[in-house]
Design an enzyme around this catalytic site. Structure first.
Site, PDB file in Angstrom:
ATOM      1  N   ALA A 206       4.518   1.259  -0.583  1.00  0.00           N
ATOM      2  CA  ALA A 206       5.782   1.185  -1.314  1.00  0.00           C
ATOM      3  C   ALA A 206       5.820  -0.079  -2.164  1.00  0.00           C
ATOM      4  O   ALA A 206       4.921  -0.926  -2.090  1.00  0.00           O
ATOM      5  CB  ALA A 206       6.955   1.190  -0.333  1.00  0.00           C
ATOM      6  N   GLN A 207       6.869  -0.194  -2.959  1.00  0.00           N
ATOM      7  CA  GLN A 207       7.119  -1.421  -3.709  1.00  0.00           C
ATOM      8  C   GLN A 207       8.609  -1.711  -3.687  1.00  0.00           C
ATOM      9  O   GLN A 207       9.434  -0.827  -3.446  1.00  0.00           O
ATOM     10  CB  GLN A 207       6.586  -1.324  -5.131  1.00  0.00           C
ATOM     11  CG  GLN A 207       7.198  -0.239  -5.998  1.00  0.00           C
ATOM     12  CD  GLN A 207       6.392  -0.034  -7.275  1.00  0.00           C
ATOM     13  OE1 GLN A 207       5.176   0.182  -7.241  1.00  0.00           O
ATOM     14  NE2 GLN A 207       7.078  -0.096  -8.421  1.00  0.00           N
TER      15      GLN A 207
ATOM     16  N   ASP B 210       3.460  -6.768  11.724  1.00  0.00           N
ATOM     17  CA  ASP B 210       2.894  -7.030  10.397  1.00  0.00           C
ATOM     18  C   ASP B 210       3.404  -8.361   9.847  1.00  0.00           C
ATOM     19  O   ASP B 210       3.959  -8.419   8.740  1.00  0.00           O
ATOM     20  CB  ASP B 210       3.251  -5.885   9.442  1.00  0.00           C
ATOM     21  CG  ASP B 210       2.282  -5.801   8.268  1.00  0.00           C
ATOM     22  OD1 ASP B 210       1.228  -6.467   8.311  1.00  0.00           O
ATOM     23  OD2 ASP B 210       2.586  -5.081   7.306  1.00  0.00           O
TER      24      ASP B 210
ATOM     25  N   SER C 222       0.813  -1.220   0.000  1.00  0.00           N
ATOM     26  CA  SER C 222       0.000   0.000   0.000  1.00  0.00           C
ATOM     27  C   SER C 222       0.843   1.265   0.000  1.00  0.00           C
ATOM     28  O   SER C 222       0.447   2.289  -0.557  1.00  0.00           O
ATOM     29  CB  SER C 222      -0.928   0.003   1.218  1.00  0.00           C
ATOM     30  OG  SER C 222      -0.169  -0.138   2.418  1.00  0.00           O
TER      31      SER C 222
END
Length: 556
Positions: free
Chosen positions: A171-172, A342, A169
């Site tokens: 970053a990549q 996470d 959501s």
């Protein structure tokens, strides 16, 4: 427990009118506030974006207000209809998150992780957001790297893969090779997410207040408060790098854990360079079988028995993934109070070390951590000790210390994801059955008002712990190792150590010696209990194997 009563058509009409007026007010207030503060950027936060969020909230609210009013509360028809409304609303919410992207997807992913706290229709629908995160174009990636590192991609890297390894959501991540030959993972923030995040949170706050006016029994402001606190931290990649180094140092005694090294010379708040580590997702059983990584301790016993009987050469068993994942998180929660929050399967990989061939867990994405206060950590230790050893008087005491009040049975069920009957019998006495799992998920829908009320009253630290626990349970369920006695015993060991360390801080040498002996004895008792369970498991396996050999004819 609070019981929701069905309201008459007059009340429904008034609430529908209230819905319309609040929708108009929310639109006007949001527009005025954003415009007056120069937040309104038509390129990324125009009227369409705000209107989409307000319209979706209004439609969902109207659906709940009108769809259930003509059927008796609590009837089978009501439950079926409520499930249909949940599913429609979850799909609308998912579509909104995908359309508005950024912070909306992040919050939607958070909700999708709360498997045993929200209705299944919501969690199962919102889980797809992990695979539907937006991708930035290579032009945008080049722009961020140019702005933050002051050089073009071709000046920094020998090669840079255009296709990202994964997109989230915020970053990549791209695989690249540095000029000195090191293979790295480059995490690049989506260019607009930083500017949009504060506006998105403001919009969510307005909408949540609006929903609370219509449904006073539902408390979701905790969701906005968590986003306000955590998003700025997650958007600072230098903070993520510091978290990664801290947890690597904190858990360095676990030789089965790998945290990728951070390369600070090419890292900024929006770009993070780290060591590239390959592996399979922790819930990918096919990957583990292809690479001979065992995930279930029971399989080890059976395999050894068959190997002995068939005179086959022994298989070198790698570390048990599920058990060691539990060790890591027990250490974080109970001993250190610094928790990676996470652990969805994309952030927890499993691989065989290239140098030794041993299995190891690779922990990624260190942007979201929860720092527990000492008071909370110790109460949480006491509570889990009480749950594991079925001390119901202390379960009530420590649930109430953590803000549950009269809803302490609900808190115990939410923490363990077990029914109240199972909590009373002992959560380590029997595994979760399919029937119990369905009961828990149905209760998440039936007691949603009480759950939202409880989430509004427990310490803020508990909220990310709930999410973390549910994500870990999802991994255990995929591996077939959920609620194993071994995992509870590992938790108990960490609780014993944490409580003993706290007691030793302010006492005499003689008292510290007493505490150390008591700690050693308690740990010995846990080891003995685990040994007995293993012997029982081994004897049962041999008995089953003997029964199979007796029933099957011998080969001629």
């Amino acid at each position: 427990m609070i019981i929701l009563k069905k309201e008459g058509s007059g009340d429904m009409a008034r609430r529908a009118l209230k819905l319309a007026s609040w929708t108009s007010m929310a639109l006007a207030a949001s527009g005025f506030y954003l415009y007056s503060n120069k937040y309104l950027d038509p390129n990324d936060f125009g009227a369409v974006r705000v209107g989409r969020a307000v319209a979706t909230t209004a439609v969902i609210s109207y659906d709940y207000l009108t769809s259930l009013r003509s059927v008796p509360y609590g009837s089978e028809e009501y439950l079926q209809l409520r499930s249909e409304v949940h599913l429609r609303s979850a799909r609308r919410l998912c579509e909104l998150c995908c359309a508005n992207r950024g912070t909306f997807i992040k919050v939607g992913q958070h909700l999708g992780a709360l498997d045993y706290l929200l209705p299944q229709e919501y969690t199962s629908t919102l889980k797809v957001l992990h695979s539907r995160a937006p991708q930035s174009s290579m032009q945008e990636i080049r722009q961020v790297i140019r702005e933050d590192l002051g050089k073009e991609i071709h000046d920094l890297f020998v090669s840079f893969d255009d296709t990202p390894l994964g997109a989230a959501s915020l970053a990549q991540v791209h695989k690249a090779v540095l000029r000195d030959g090191r293979t790295v993972a480059v995490k690049v923030q989506h260019p607009k997410v930083q500017a949009q995040s504060s506006k998105d949170i403001l919009l969510m706050e307005v909408l949540v207040l609006f929903v609370k006016q219509l449904f006073p029994e539902f408390e979701f402001m905790w969701l906005v408060d968590e986003a306000k606190k955590n998003l700025p931290l997650e958007l600072d990649f230098l903070n993520e790098g510091r978290n990664a180094e801290k947890v690597a140092q904190m858990l360095k005694h676990f030789d089965f854990l790998k945290v990728p090294q951070i390369y600070w010379e090419l890292s900024t708040k929006r770009v993070l360079l780290m060591e590239f580590v390959d592996g399979g997702q922790v819930n990918d059983r096919d990957y583990m079988e292809r690479n001979k990584i065992d995930v279930n301790e029971g399989h080890v016993f059976l395999r050894r028995i068959f190997e002995d009987l068939l005179c086959s050469p022994p298989i070198h068993l790698p570390l048990l993934v599920s058990r060691h994942l539990g060790k890591m998180y027990s250490e974080m929660m109970f001993v250190h109070g610094f928790v990676h929050c996470d652990p969805h399967p994309g952030n927890v990989l499993v691989r065989k070390r290239p140098d030794t061939g041993k299995a190891e867990i690779v922990l990624l994405d260190h942007g979201l951590y929860q720092l527990l206060t000492e008071e909370f950590r110790l109460d949480y230790c006491h509570l889990w000790q009480s749950l594991i050893w079925t001390d119901m008087r202390r379960v009530k005491k420590y649930c109430q210390r953590l803000g549950a009040g009269d809803l302490y049975p609900l808190l115990a069920c939410m923490l363990t994801a077990r029914s109240w009957n199972s909590v009373n019998r002992g959560i380590s006495q029997a595994p979760v059955t399919a029937t119990e799992d369905v009961e828990i998920r149905n209760n998440a829908a039936a007691y949603l008002p009480q759950i939202s009320q409880l989430l509004a009253h427990v310490p803020r630290q508990m909220l990310l712990i709930f999410k973390t626990n549910d994500l870990l349970r999802g991994i255990e369920a995929a591996l077939g190792t959920r609620a194993s006695a071994s995992s509870f015993l590992n938790m108990s060991r960490c609780c014993v150590r944490a409580l003993a360390a706290h007691k030793k801080k302010t006492c005499s040498f003689f008292r510290r010696t007493q505490i150390s002996f008591s700690e050693a004895f308690s740990l010995w008792q846990i080891d003995l209990h685990e040994l007995i369970l293993r012997v029982k498991g081994l004897r049962l396996a041999r008995w089953l194997l003997a029964l199979l050999c007796w029933r099957l004819p011998a080969p001629h």
